[in-house]
Design a protein around this motif. Sequence first.
Motif, short mmCIF file in Angstrom:
data_model
loop_
_atom_site.label_atom_id
_atom_site.label_comp_id
_atom_site.label_asym_id
_atom_site.label_seq_id
_atom_site.Cartn_x
_atom_site.Cartn_y
_atom_site.Cartn_z
N ARG A 32 -1.38 4.91 4.00
CA ARG A 32 -2.13 4.32 5.10
C ARG A 32 -3.02 5.39 5.73
O ARG A 32 -2.64 6.56 5.79
CB ARG A 32 -1.18 3.78 6.17
CG ARG A 32 -0.25 2.66 5.69
CD ARG A 32 -1.04 1.41 5.34
NE ARG A 32 -0.17 0.32 4.98
CZ ARG A 32 -0.09 -0.84 5.64
NH1 ARG A 32 -0.85 -1.05 6.70
NH2 ARG A 32 0.72 -1.78 5.22
N PHE A 67 0.85 -1.18 0.00
CA PHE A 67 0.00 0.00 0.00
C PHE A 67 0.89 1.24 0.00
O PHE A 67 1.80 1.34 0.81
CB PHE A 67 -0.91 0.02 1.23
CG PHE A 67 -1.79 -1.20 1.35
CD1 PHE A 67 -3.07 -1.20 0.83
CD2 PHE A 67 -1.32 -2.34 2.00
CE1 PHE A 67 -3.88 -2.32 0.95
CE2 PHE A 67 -2.12 -3.47 2.12
CZ PHE A 67 -3.40 -3.47 1.58
N SER A 68 0.61 2.18 -0.88
CA SER A 68 1.42 3.40 -0.95
C SER A 68 1.03 4.42 0.10
O SER A 68 1.80 5.33 0.39
CB SER A 68 1.31 4.02 -2.35
OG SER A 68 -0.04 4.36 -2.62
N ASP A 80 1.26 -5.81 5.67
CA ASP A 80 0.31 -5.77 4.56
C ASP A 80 -0.76 -6.86 4.62
O ASP A 80 -1.67 -6.87 3.78
CB ASP A 80 1.06 -5.91 3.23
CG ASP A 80 1.94 -4.72 2.92
OD1 ASP A 80 1.75 -3.67 3.56
OD2 ASP A 80 2.81 -4.83 2.04
#
Length: 368
Positions: free
Chosen positions: A209, A206-207, A248
């Motif tokens: 949060r 995920f780039s 993740d």
Amino acid sequence: MNKVKIGVLGAGAISGIYFKNLTKVFTEVEITAVCDLFPEKAKEAAEEYKIPKVYGTMEEMLADEEIEIILNLTRPNEHYKTTKAALLAGKHVYSEKPLAAVYEEGAELAAFAREKGLLLGGAPDTFLGAGIQTCRRLIDDGFIGDVIGAQAQMVCHGHEGWHPAPEFYYQAGGGPMMDMGPYYMTALVNLVGRVKGVSGMCGKGFSQRIITSEPKRGTVVDVEVPTHTAGLLQFENGAIGTVLTTFDVYYDRQAFLEIYGTRGTLRVPDPNGFGGSVSLLRPEDGSFKEMPLLYGYAENSRGLGVADMAKAVRTGRNFRADVQQTLHVLEILTTFEKSGREGRYLELTSPYERRTAMENLPVAGVLD
């Protein structure tokens, strides 16, 4: 022995258990000062734990000649500069993990401490607890034969759902390998020995949060570091280990650590804790059997490593959570990412020798 005076740098989320244990459990140390970027946090800690001095700046605390050990509880990406400042001031330093954000900085700190004749080391000290010390005893006494392999997994979906300020977990010095990896790697080198080399692959699921905990609920955090790392460890004794750390993955079990031998298999408790269940499988038994814990400090005993350092300050003996360990662990952690970038197996350069196992003493809070 005369109590060793400690100054605590940082009064954030992890500090509470250190304050509690170093003021109530370990009787050979004394916290004499506390400092934090947020003065109100330092004052609250001082009031609750009856700490006599509160300093507004790190420089003021480091100038206090009474302080012998600085307990560095700053954020991971601040460890290098704050530890270096404390060493420059002539203080022994026990740092929360990791030693530094990059290996070269850690190596510099180790060399500087050695040059100045100062003790340097740090977290985690969970390997000194009843669980992992019992596992070490079983391995050293031959219950699983010769160690041939190990498997370690730390699987979760990050800390933004519970931590009050989780941004640093996704910034330089963060990520699951740098945050949780130290517990697993420290346990492994204490149980199996020095790591000769590693291979690793790293990714980022995920780039960004979204923080869902208070008080920063709804804040979006950019992810700057790998959040999914898989690797292989080649130990100097020939054993091979596999490791996975991730922020993740959705899963119902976070911790997993096993040691494989020629005569049996050992299930190690969560290395983020001091106690836990130890289980042994030998072929004549046919199933895992829970083993009794053979040592003290099964409860949350953070500060045990600081107390051990304090004993070394007074007696001149080695201490167990020393810089040769924290530096070797740091090299393991950072080389996984380097191996992934370069696409090849990399040998390590840092030396490592296991220190002596814990001893059971009749008085809790007093070390050998």
